[in-house]
Design a protein around this motif. Structure first.
Motif, PDB file in Angstrom:
ATOM      1  N   ASN A  81       0.654  -1.180  -0.023  1.00 57.37           N
ATOM      2  CA  ASN A  81      -0.070  -0.044   0.074  1.00 57.37           C
ATOM      3  C   ASN A  81       0.951   1.172   0.042  1.00 57.37           C
ATOM      4  OD1 ASN A  81       0.767   0.397   2.682  1.00 57.37           O
ATOM      5  ND2 ASN A  81      -0.959  -0.553   3.582  1.00 57.37           N
ATOM      6  N   LEU A  82       0.306   2.215   0.114  1.00 59.93           N
ATOM      7  CA  LEU A  82       1.177   3.684   0.109  1.00 59.93           C
ATOM      8  C   LEU A  82       2.154   3.751   1.042  1.00 59.93           C
ATOM      9  CD1 LEU A  82      -1.725   6.219  -0.972  1.00 59.93           C
ATOM     10  CD2 LEU A  82      -0.026   5.138  -2.501  1.00 59.93           C
ATOM     11  N   PHE A  83       1.833   3.547   2.198  1.00 58.07           N
ATOM     12  CA  PHE A  83       2.775   3.567   3.658  1.00 58.07           C
ATOM     13  C   PHE A  83       3.802   2.527   3.370  1.00 58.07           C
ATOM     14  CE2 PHE A  83       4.005   1.781   7.391  1.00 58.07           C
ATOM     15  CZ  PHE A  83       4.828   2.677   8.252  1.00 58.07           C
ATOM     16  N   ILE A  96       1.557  -0.803  -6.611  1.00 54.02           N
ATOM     17  CA  ILE A  96       1.252  -0.133  -5.426  1.00 54.02           C
ATOM     18  C   ILE A  96      -0.264   0.182  -5.354  1.00 54.02           C
ATOM     19  CG2 ILE A  96       1.888   2.304  -4.566  1.00 54.02           C
ATOM     20  CD1 ILE A  96       4.538   2.092  -5.667  1.00 54.02           C
ATOM     21  N   LYS A  97      -0.820  -0.008  -4.245  1.00 52.48           N
ATOM     22  CA  LYS A  97      -2.145  -0.131  -3.807  1.00 52.48           C
ATOM     23  C   LYS A  97      -2.612   1.496  -3.595  1.00 52.48           C
ATOM     24  CE  LYS A  97      -2.055  -3.390  -1.344  1.00 52.48           C
ATOM     25  NZ  LYS A  97      -1.851  -4.589  -0.504  1.00 52.48           N
ATOM     26  N   GLY A  98      -2.790   2.116  -4.386  1.00 51.87           N
ATOM     27  CA  GLY A  98      -3.107   3.929  -3.823  1.00 51.87           C
ATOM     28  C   GLY A  98      -4.705   3.743  -3.551  1.00 51.87           C
ATOM     29  N   MET A 151       3.967   7.619  -6.636  1.00 51.62           N
ATOM     30  CA  MET A 151       3.888   6.350  -6.504  1.00 51.62           C
ATOM     31  C   MET A 151       4.588   5.592  -7.583  1.00 51.62           C
ATOM     32  SD  MET A 151      -0.163   5.816  -6.587  1.00 51.62           S
ATOM     33  CE  MET A 151      -0.529   4.140  -6.863  1.00 51.62           C
ATOM     34  N   LYS A 152       4.940   6.166  -9.052  1.00 47.01           N
ATOM     35  CA  LYS A 152       5.884   6.023 -10.061  1.00 47.01           C
ATOM     36  C   LYS A 152       7.241   5.803  -9.415  1.00 47.01           C
ATOM     37  CE  LYS A 152       3.114   7.292 -14.095  1.00 47.01           C
ATOM     38  NZ  LYS A 152       2.864   8.003 -15.378  1.00 47.01           N
ATOM     39  N   LYS A 160     -10.748   8.728  -8.918  1.00 46.74           N
ATOM     40  CA  LYS A 160     -10.817   7.392  -9.248  1.00 46.74           C
ATOM     41  C   LYS A 160      -9.918   6.641  -7.905  1.00 46.74           C
ATOM     42  CE  LYS A 160     -13.277   7.234 -12.936  1.00 46.74           C
ATOM     43  NZ  LYS A 160     -14.931   6.597 -13.001  1.00 46.74           N
ATOM     44  N   ALA A 161     -10.339   5.372  -7.843  1.00 48.40           N
ATOM     45  CA  ALA A 161      -9.530   4.558  -7.055  1.00 48.40           C
ATOM     46  C   ALA A 161      -8.540   4.211  -7.940  1.00 48.40           C
ATOM     47  CB  ALA A 161     -10.257   3.429  -6.335  1.00 48.40           C
ATOM     48  N   VAL A 162      -7.086   4.470  -7.632  1.00 50.40           N
ATOM     49  CA  VAL A 162      -6.196   4.197  -8.363  1.00 50.40           C
ATOM     50  C   VAL A 162      -5.150   3.328  -7.844  1.00 50.40           C
ATOM     51  CG1 VAL A 162      -4.009   5.121  -9.745  1.00 50.40           C
ATOM     52  CG2 VAL A 162      -6.399   6.376  -9.559  1.00 50.40           C
ATOM     53  N   ASP A 163      -4.571   2.326  -8.664  1.00 49.33           N
ATOM     54  CA  ASP A 163      -3.539   1.577  -8.410  1.00 49.33           C
ATOM     55  C   ASP A 163      -2.581   1.184  -9.458  1.00 49.33           C
ATOM     56  OD1 ASP A 163      -4.932   0.718  -6.006  1.00 49.33           O
ATOM     57  OD2 ASP A 163      -6.083  -0.587  -7.252  1.00 49.33           O
TER      58      ASP A 163
END
Length: 279
Positions: A139-141, A175-177, A158-159, A186-189
């Protein structure tokens, strides 16, 4: 009919929403046979839902893994490992059994907790698990911890984190944003294969009922890999699966609400994802 078999090495969430419980529910929903090696038992204080972690003895964990491997598996995933010794054992198991379909979910916190459970294991994850991972799903953390950067808050960050994590050996970095990127509608991964970035987008739901979402996502990827899907295909299915599960999440008590693993089976609950392979 041949049913594919998968192993999860992870912790037990007594409340049922995450960990091995989420893994097994996801495996069942996606038509693979799940087997488990339990690393820890996590309980919650009914007064405030504070988490307590009770490790399983290393020898007991090893015998669980031996039991599963005697049957044979088509893919495996890890969740909460908790100690350097357990990470070393997982790496040894992957090497000795020449396991290739390996999904590493680098669990560092329990949802609702603010700090890594065992910060000293981050280096061990980088050194021992990332080079052995077909897919790593922070995840992000967790992405910030593995990359050695601040927690990413934008797609560009994230990139940057994905590149750093890939350089440490993982073949694919997801990476699960999700809904945590407040700058996105949007919910972005984000998936990175060392050459291209692929964005997976879905509707963002206004809900706090997301307990177990990360475990569920990585489990869905593992199930689809076991069934012979490519990483790209596996993530596509997993994105649909977790989107539906979050959309149908529910209130468990005053502290937490889990995702609903049965939602994917209802066609009206599945939302479409969008992919941009050149972002």
């Amino acid at each position: 009919m041949t049913i594919k078999k998968v192993m999860t090495i992870a912790g037990s969430d007594t409340s049922g929403g995450a960990g091995i419980q989420a893994d097994l529910k996801t495996f069942q929903e996606l038509g693979v046979y799940g087997m488990t090696a339990l690393t820890t038992i996590v309980t919650m204080d009914p007064k405030d839902w504070h988490h307590s972690v009770f490790p399983i003895a290393l020898d007991t964990l090893k015998t669980q893994i031996d039991t599963v491997l005697s049957v044979g598996i088509d893919a495996m995933k890890t969740g909460m490992l908790g100690t350097v010794e357990i990470i070393e054992l997982a790496a040894k198991v992957i090497d000795e059994n020449k396991l290739e379909q390996v999904v590493i979910d680098p669990v560092m916190v329990c949802k609702g907790e603010d700090e890594a459970l065992h910060p000293e294991t981050t280096d061990a994850m980088r050194e021992l698990l990332l080079p052995r991972a077909l897919v790593v799903t922070p995840n992000l953390f967790e992405a910030g911890q593995l990359a050695g950067t601040k927690t990413p808050h934008t797609v560009e960050e994230m990139k940057e984190a994905a590149v750093k994590i890939h350089e440490q050996g993982a073949k694919f970095v997801l990476i699960k944003g999700g809904s945590k990127l407040h700058t996105e509608e949007k919910a972005v991964d984000l998936l990175y294969d060392g050459k291209e970035f692929t964005l997976y987008e879905s509707e963002k739901f206004d809900t706090t009922y997301t307990h177990g979402a990360g475990c569920t996502y990585s489990s869905a990827i593992t199930a689809e890999l076991a069934k012979g899907k490519s990483v790209y295909e596996a993530v596509e299915v997993a994105k649909d699966f977790i989107t539906a599960a979050i959309q149908e999440g529910f209130r468990l008590n005053e502290f937490v609400g889990p995702t609903w693993h049965g939602a994917y089976r209802s066609a009206e609950s599945v939302t479409e994802y969008c992919i941009d392979c050149n972002e």
